[in-house]
Design an enzyme around this catalytic site. Structure first.
Site, PDB file in Angstrom:
ATOM      1  N   GLY A  57      39.256  41.183  32.535  1.00 47.56           N
ATOM      2  CA  GLY A  57      38.238  40.217  32.149  1.00 47.56           C
ATOM      3  C   GLY A  57      38.121  39.105  33.165  1.00 47.56           C
ATOM      4  O   GLY A  57      38.622  37.991  32.938  1.00 47.56           O
ATOM      5  N   TYR A  58      37.493  39.410  34.281  1.00 49.09           N
ATOM      6  CA  TYR A  58      37.294  38.415  35.340  1.00 49.09           C
ATOM      7  C   TYR A  58      35.820  38.008  35.430  1.00 49.09           C
ATOM      8  O   TYR A  58      35.442  36.881  35.148  1.00 49.09           O
ATOM      9  CB  TYR A  58      37.769  38.969  36.686  1.00 49.09           C
ATOM     10  CG  TYR A  58      39.216  38.702  37.018  1.00 49.09           C
ATOM     11  CD1 TYR A  58      40.167  38.530  36.018  1.00 49.09           C
ATOM     12  CD2 TYR A  58      39.650  38.644  38.339  1.00 49.09           C
ATOM     13  CE1 TYR A  58      41.502  38.302  36.326  1.00 49.09           C
ATOM     14  CE2 TYR A  58      40.967  38.407  38.659  1.00 49.09           C
ATOM     15  CZ  TYR A  58      41.897  38.240  37.660  1.00 49.09           C
ATOM     16  OH  TYR A  58      43.212  38.013  37.979  1.00 49.09           O
ATOM     17  N   SER A  59      34.947  38.941  35.849  1.00 45.83           N
ATOM     18  CA  SER A  59      33.555  38.616  36.139  1.00 45.83           C
ATOM     19  C   SER A  59      32.803  38.187  34.881  1.00 45.83           C
ATOM     20  O   SER A  59      33.084  38.650  33.773  1.00 45.83           O
ATOM     21  CB  SER A  59      32.842  39.821  36.761  1.00 45.83           C
ATOM     22  OG  SER A  59      33.376  40.125  38.025  1.00 45.83           O
ATOM     23  N   GLU A 104      44.324  44.370  43.770  1.00 42.79           N
ATOM     24  CA  GLU A 104      43.082  45.069  43.459  1.00 42.79           C
ATOM     25  C   GLU A 104      42.365  45.500  44.729  1.00 42.79           C
ATOM     26  O   GLU A 104      41.900  46.636  44.847  1.00 42.79           O
ATOM     27  CB  GLU A 104      42.169  44.180  42.620  1.00 42.79           C
ATOM     28  CG  GLU A 104      40.822  44.837  42.295  1.00 42.79           C
ATOM     29  CD  GLU A 104      39.868  43.915  41.558  1.00 42.79           C
ATOM     30  OE1 GLU A 104      38.967  44.442  40.892  1.00 42.79           O
ATOM     31  OE2 GLU A 104      40.006  42.693  41.678  1.00 42.79           O
ATOM     32  N   ASN A 144      31.467  42.344  49.813  1.00 45.13           N
ATOM     33  CA  ASN A 144      31.942  42.407  51.191  1.00 45.13           C
ATOM     34  C   ASN A 144      31.485  41.228  52.024  1.00 45.13           C
ATOM     35  O   ASN A 144      32.177  40.811  52.968  1.00 45.13           O
ATOM     36  CB  ASN A 144      31.484  43.725  51.834  1.00 45.13           C
ATOM     37  CG  ASN A 144      32.324  44.903  51.370  1.00 45.13           C
ATOM     38  OD1 ASN A 144      33.129  44.781  50.450  1.00 45.13           O
ATOM     39  ND2 ASN A 144      32.134  46.051  52.002  1.00 45.13           N
TER      40      ASN A 144
END
Length: 399
Positions: free
Chosen positions: A127-129, A244, A386
């Protein structure tokens, strides 16, 4: 940099190779080689097989129940699994949150959570973004308010990969609005069966249900599930992201897919087309170069040296190569790769069975190519886009 394997490492490679080939279910490897959809059962079945052997946490130290392998052994294990057609280990538990719990969790948290991760019994999600907080993760808004012995969590996470299967989720949440955005973030472990947690599917361009939205509506989370200190979660998040981004590079899968590309080119009569073979050769050179970068890190760790922070570099190059081999596979098959059926990712819907046989010339390797191509457009975005990674590399590596 010494890239030659020692006699002990060669023996280790053969031990891993023999065990994987003896224990990897054939139906799972067949799906992997054909790029067919893997079910939850497929992924967790392999995870539990590895867990029973003590190899699901293959990068873990012995003190936490891992095999205690060095960096070269970890690389060889990953390579042999990929070449045998094993599914990628779902990373959220053993590769991402476990190192955070080991490094920053309390002994009680380690005893509570690590065994279920090591065995493959418990499925973790990330649960990051959030909407509007992807590469700019520090702007996240999901709020956790401390009330006695619990936190009350409200907010939304998005792009939660395989969250429909999740049993627990590790989340970055905002616990303070004072100071810099990074200083008010905490790291919480949340039971996804808790009242107020809602998971909604996001259907992707390839028709797959791979990612999700996760909503938190007054979710009560025990304060005992806070990792480390309140408002120090950004430090723990960066520790996780290094794991990650290195994982995203996945050079061993690239090597396996490169061989698949060669087989497709031969099947399609393109092996004697010098211009197409030049493109394959260029890709192979770049895959080998990425492998050398990975081995450089492994060699440095083996000799006790601290390598450069190359996680961002590995992520950038690895994700670009993944997109490149999917593009070349599409080019090799030509118009027979264009039609895409959601059902074509299921076993039994390959090749000339697609479109009920109304697509003459279709072959087994053609059916999944469009879906894979569409899906891999994500690789240069997730884990930190990127473009942002290049800025980070410029600042932290180049100075």
């Amino acid at each position: 940099m010494d890239l030659n394997l020692t006699a002990e490492e060669l023996s280790f490679r053969h031990e891993v190779r023999d065990w994987v080939r003896a224990n990897l279910p054939e139906d799972i490897s067949r799906k992997v080689f054909a790029s067919q959809r893997l079910s939850r059962d497929d992924m967790q079945r392999w995870a539990k097989i590895l867990g029973a052997k003590g190899w699901l946490g293959y990068a873990w130290p012995r003190q936490f129940g891992g095999p205690g392998w060095n960096a070269v052994q970890k690389h060889l294990f990953e390579e042999e699994c990929a070449l045998a057609g094993a599914p990628r280990i779902v990373p959220f538990g053993p590769v991402m949150v476990a190192p955070v719990i080991m490094a920053f969790g309390s002994p009680e948290q380690q005893q509570r959570f690590l065994p279920g991760i090591a065995s493959g019994e418990v499925w973790w999600s990330q649960g990051y973004s959030e909407p509007g907080s992807g590469s700019d993760l520090a702007s996240l808004k999901t709020r956790a308010e401390r009330r006695g012995d619990v936190y009350i969590v409200n907010g939304q996470k998005t792009w939660t990969t395989l969250g429909q299967y999740g049993e627990w989720i590790f989340c970055l949440v905002r616990t303070s609005t004072e100071g810099k955005p990074q200083t008010g973030i905490s790291f919480l472990l949340i039971d996804m069966k808790s009242p107020g947690v809602t998971v909604r599917p996001i259907i992707m361009l390839d028709g797959e249900h791979e990612v999700n939205e996760v909503f938190f509506d007054n979710v009560e989370v025990p304060a005992a599930n806070l990792i480390g200190e309140e408002n120090k979660g950004w430090t723990y998040a960066k520790h996780l992201l290094a794991h990650e981004r290195t994982n995203i590079a996945d050079v061993n899968r690239a090597k396996r897919e490169l061989e698949r590309l060669k087989r497709i080119a031969q099947s399609e009569g393109l092996w004697d087309d010098h211009r197409f073979r030049d493109q394959i050769a260029q890709l192979e050179v770049e895959v080998v170069a990425l492998e050398m970068m990975v081995l450089r890190v492994a060699s440095a760790e083996r000799s006790g040296k601290h390598s450069l922070d190359v996680a961002g570099l590995l992520k950038i190059r690895g994700s670009e190569l993944q997109q490149r081999y999917t593009e070349l596979m599409m080019q090799a098959v030509g118009p027979f790769s264009w039609p895409y059926l959601h059902e074509a990712m299921e076993a039994g819907w390959q090749g000339d069975q697609a479109l009920g046989g109304a697509w003459p010339g279709g072959v087994a390797h053609a059916a999944p190519l469009a879906g894979t191509y569409f899906n891999y457009r994500k690789t240069t975005i997730y884990g930190g886009s990127n473009e942002v990674q290049r800025n980070i590399v410029a600042q932290t590596v180049l100075g």
